[in-house]
Design a protein around this motif. Structure first.
Motif, PDB file in Angstrom:
ATOM      1  N   UNK A 103       0.791  -1.221   0.000  1.00  0.00           N
ATOM      2  CA  UNK A 103       0.000   0.000   0.000  1.00  0.00           C
ATOM      3  C   UNK A 103       0.828   1.279   0.000  1.00  0.00           C
ATOM      4  N   UNK A 104       1.943   1.308   0.708  1.00  0.00           N
ATOM      5  CA  UNK A 104       2.699   2.561   0.822  1.00  0.00           C
ATOM      6  C   UNK A 104       3.236   3.057  -0.530  1.00  0.00           C
ATOM      7  N   UNK A 105       3.836   2.188  -1.363  1.00  0.00           N
ATOM      8  CA  UNK A 105       4.269   2.681  -2.686  1.00  0.00           C
ATOM      9  C   UNK A 105       3.109   3.183  -3.542  1.00  0.00           C
ATOM     10  N   UNK A 106       1.943   2.579  -3.393  1.00  0.00           N
ATOM     11  CA  UNK A 106       0.780   3.001  -4.179  1.00  0.00           C
ATOM     12  C   UNK A 106       0.255   4.368  -3.711  1.00  0.00           C
ATOM     13  N   UNK A 107       0.452   4.691  -2.443  1.00  0.00           N
ATOM     14  CA  UNK A 107       0.107   6.029  -1.963  1.00  0.00           C
ATOM     15  C   UNK A 107       1.041   7.050  -2.593  1.00  0.00           C
ATOM     16  N   UNK A 108       2.326   6.725  -2.642  1.00  0.00           N
ATOM     17  CA  UNK A 108       3.310   7.657  -3.187  1.00  0.00           C
ATOM     18  C   UNK A 108       3.123   7.892  -4.683  1.00  0.00           C
ATOM     19  N   UNK A 109       2.920   6.824  -5.444  1.00  0.00           N
ATOM     20  CA  UNK A 109       2.861   7.005  -6.906  1.00  0.00           C
ATOM     21  C   UNK A 109       1.470   7.389  -7.407  1.00  0.00           C
ATOM     22  N   UNK A 110       0.525   7.526  -6.488  1.00  0.00           N
ATOM     23  CA  UNK A 110      -0.807   7.978  -6.876  1.00  0.00           C
ATOM     24  C   UNK A 110      -1.712   6.899  -7.405  1.00  0.00           C
ATOM     25  N   UNK A 111      -1.317   5.640  -7.288  1.00  0.00           N
ATOM     26  CA  UNK A 111      -2.176   4.551  -7.773  1.00  0.00           C
ATOM     27  C   UNK A 111      -3.507   4.519  -7.032  1.00  0.00           C
ATOM     28  N   UNK A 112      -3.473   4.895  -5.740  1.00  0.00           N
ATOM     29  CA  UNK A 112      -4.686   4.862  -4.921  1.00  0.00           C
ATOM     30  C   UNK A 112      -5.005   6.255  -4.398  1.00  0.00           C
ATOM     31  N   UNK A 113      -6.279   6.601  -4.457  1.00  0.00           N
ATOM     32  CA  UNK A 113      -6.796   7.817  -3.828  1.00  0.00           C
ATOM     33  C   UNK A 113      -7.643   7.345  -2.655  1.00  0.00           C
ATOM     34  N   UNK A 114      -7.232   7.674  -1.436  1.00  0.00           N
ATOM     35  CA  UNK A 114      -7.896   7.200  -0.229  1.00  0.00           C
ATOM     36  C   UNK A 114      -8.887   8.232   0.301  1.00  0.00           C
ATOM     37  N   UNK A 115      -9.945   7.733   0.922  1.00  0.00           N
ATOM     38  CA  UNK A 115     -10.837   8.579   1.703  1.00  0.00           C
ATOM     39  C   UNK A 115     -11.044   7.904   3.066  1.00  0.00           C
ATOM     40  N   UNK A 116     -11.684   8.634   3.962  1.00  0.00           N
ATOM     41  CA  UNK A 116     -11.796   8.193   5.355  1.00  0.00           C
ATOM     42  C   UNK A 116     -13.219   7.792   5.701  1.00  0.00           C
ATOM     43  N   UNK A 117     -13.393   6.590   6.259  1.00  0.00           N
ATOM     44  CA  UNK A 117     -14.698   6.115   6.675  1.00  0.00           C
ATOM     45  C   UNK A 117     -14.799   6.033   8.186  1.00  0.00           C
TER      46      UNK A 117
END
Length: 399
Positions: A113-127
């Motif tokens: 998950x951490x590399x995907x946060x950096x490269x923009x693969x994932x856009x997260x939201x908060x539940x």
């Protein structure tokens, strides 16, 4: 505490200024200055620019791909970013989820998950928030029932910021309804494209779409998406919230806002004296500037201590309360400084009448910022709740 910058820190500030001058697109900074929507594409573009420089994750350890800046470097960057009207990075993946994964996540979760946060693969939201669980977050009712290799999730989240753009959501869910509220909560990572998830927009008073409702109807989530231990999610949630509350303080953005207020108030308005000549207004500006300088010093001290020993404790609540009060006061001063020119949707009626302002466009975002930032004292744990936490801890009742 020595508040003057060292030669190395001054050199770093020069580097940041040069980066902002050369790499921040003008059309992007103009949108931020005028209060326009940057949009998903613009957010992703700035995310990629910072990542290519290695500056996207200033507080992450280098072993996870972060810059591992010290507190002063982070303070300098935030000040310069705000001064140059740079976009604020969406915090949910970088500043909220990532610290939880780095401390409590498995090696496999960190590596994926951490590399995907950096490269923009994932856009997260908060539940987190629910219709009946906002400040009293422990009363949440969204259920997750274990079924073999999956959890089956049912329930609703609300006020989900930018959820319309997200492909992933980190959620607090109830996995044991028969124990004390805080002891039956788990922390799940959920793919927003999973069947059974519906996102409904909440349109704000100014017509913008910033927040959402998210519904879960028999949503299957792989067990490997559980962070840490089942029923220990409240511990992880509190850890995340301390990082969120520290970020809400927004020292750099408050300083940029105060500079704008002072610039407007010092200009000679048509047919009268500068607003700063009004002793009452000048006294309010002076008081908020004093408060901001004191908070900036406290912020440096607290994040320095946190860098050495993990998440801040009750100090995060102190920063959240004081920081939101200061930002709201600056918003109010800006609204008063531009007067009727801040009225939303009235541009046709007053066209050309705000030419006495240092920059006629400065009036545009004032009303929207004033109303939108009323939420600051509510989200991340309302200021009333934070005062209770502070009182409990400082009086020896624990945290």
């Amino acid at each position: 505490m020595d508040l003057s910058y060292t030669d190395e820190e001054l050199a770093f500030r020069d580097e940041v200024r040069a980066f902002m001058r050369d790499e921040l697109p003008k059309e992007m900074s103009d949108k931020i200055r005028l209060g326009d929507e940057l949009g998903k594409e613009g957010q992703e573009k700035w995310h990629a620019i910072l990542n290519s420089k290695g500056w996207l994750a200033p507080n992450w350890p280098k072993k996870f791909g972060g810059a591992e800046w010290n507190a002063v470097q982070r303070h300098i960057f935030e000040e310069e970013a705000a001064a140059h009207h740079a976009p604020r990075i969406v915090p949910f993946g970088l500043s909220m989820l990532a610290p939880v994964l780095q401390k409590f996540g498995s090696k496999e979760q960190q590596d994926y998950w951490l590399p995907r946060i950096l490269d923009g693969s994932d856009w997260w939201c908060q539940g987190y928030s629910e219709p009946g669980a906002g400040s009293d977050l422990a009363s949440l009712k969204t259920r997750a029932v274990r079924d073999g290799d999956h959890y089956i999730v049912n329930g609703q989240k609300t006020w989900t910021t930018l959820g319309q753009h997200a492909n992933m959501i980190f959620c607090l869910v109830r996995t044991d309804p028969d124990v004390k509220q805080q002891e039956g909560i788990s922390f799940l990572l959920i793919d927003m494209n999973t069947p059974g998830i519906e996102v409904r927009p909440i349109i704000l008073l100014d017509g913008t779409h910033e927040v959402n409702e998210v519904f879960f109807d028999d949503v299957k989530v792989p067990v490997e998406n559980l962070v840490g231990e089942e029923n220990k999610g409240w511990t992880y949630a509190k850890y995340l919230l301390t990082h969120e509350r520290t970020n809400i303080a927004g020292v750099g953005f408050s300083q940029a806002g105060l500079n704008t207020v002072k610039r407007i108030a010092r200009a000679e308005m048509a047919g009268g004296k500068p607003l700063m000549a009004n002793p009452h207004f000048a006294a309010r500006v002076a008081q908020v500037e004093i408060d901001l300088k004191a908070m900036a010093t406290s912020n440096l001290r607290i994040i320095s201590a946190a860098a050495a020993g993990g998440a801040p404790g009750v100090e995060a609540s102190m920063l959240k309360v004081k920081g939101t009060i200061i930002r709201q006061e600056i918003n109010d001063l800006a609204r008063r400084a531009v007067g009727p020119y801040a009225m939303p949707f009235a541009s046709e009626a007053i066209e050309g009448s705000n030419e006495a302002l240092p920059d006629p466009h400065e009036a545009g975002p004032v009303a929207a910022q004033y109303f939108n930032n009323r939420k600051l004292s509510i989200f991340g744990g309302s200021n009333e709740i934070q005062r209770g936490i502070i009182a409990k801890v400082m009086m020896g009742g624990g945290q």
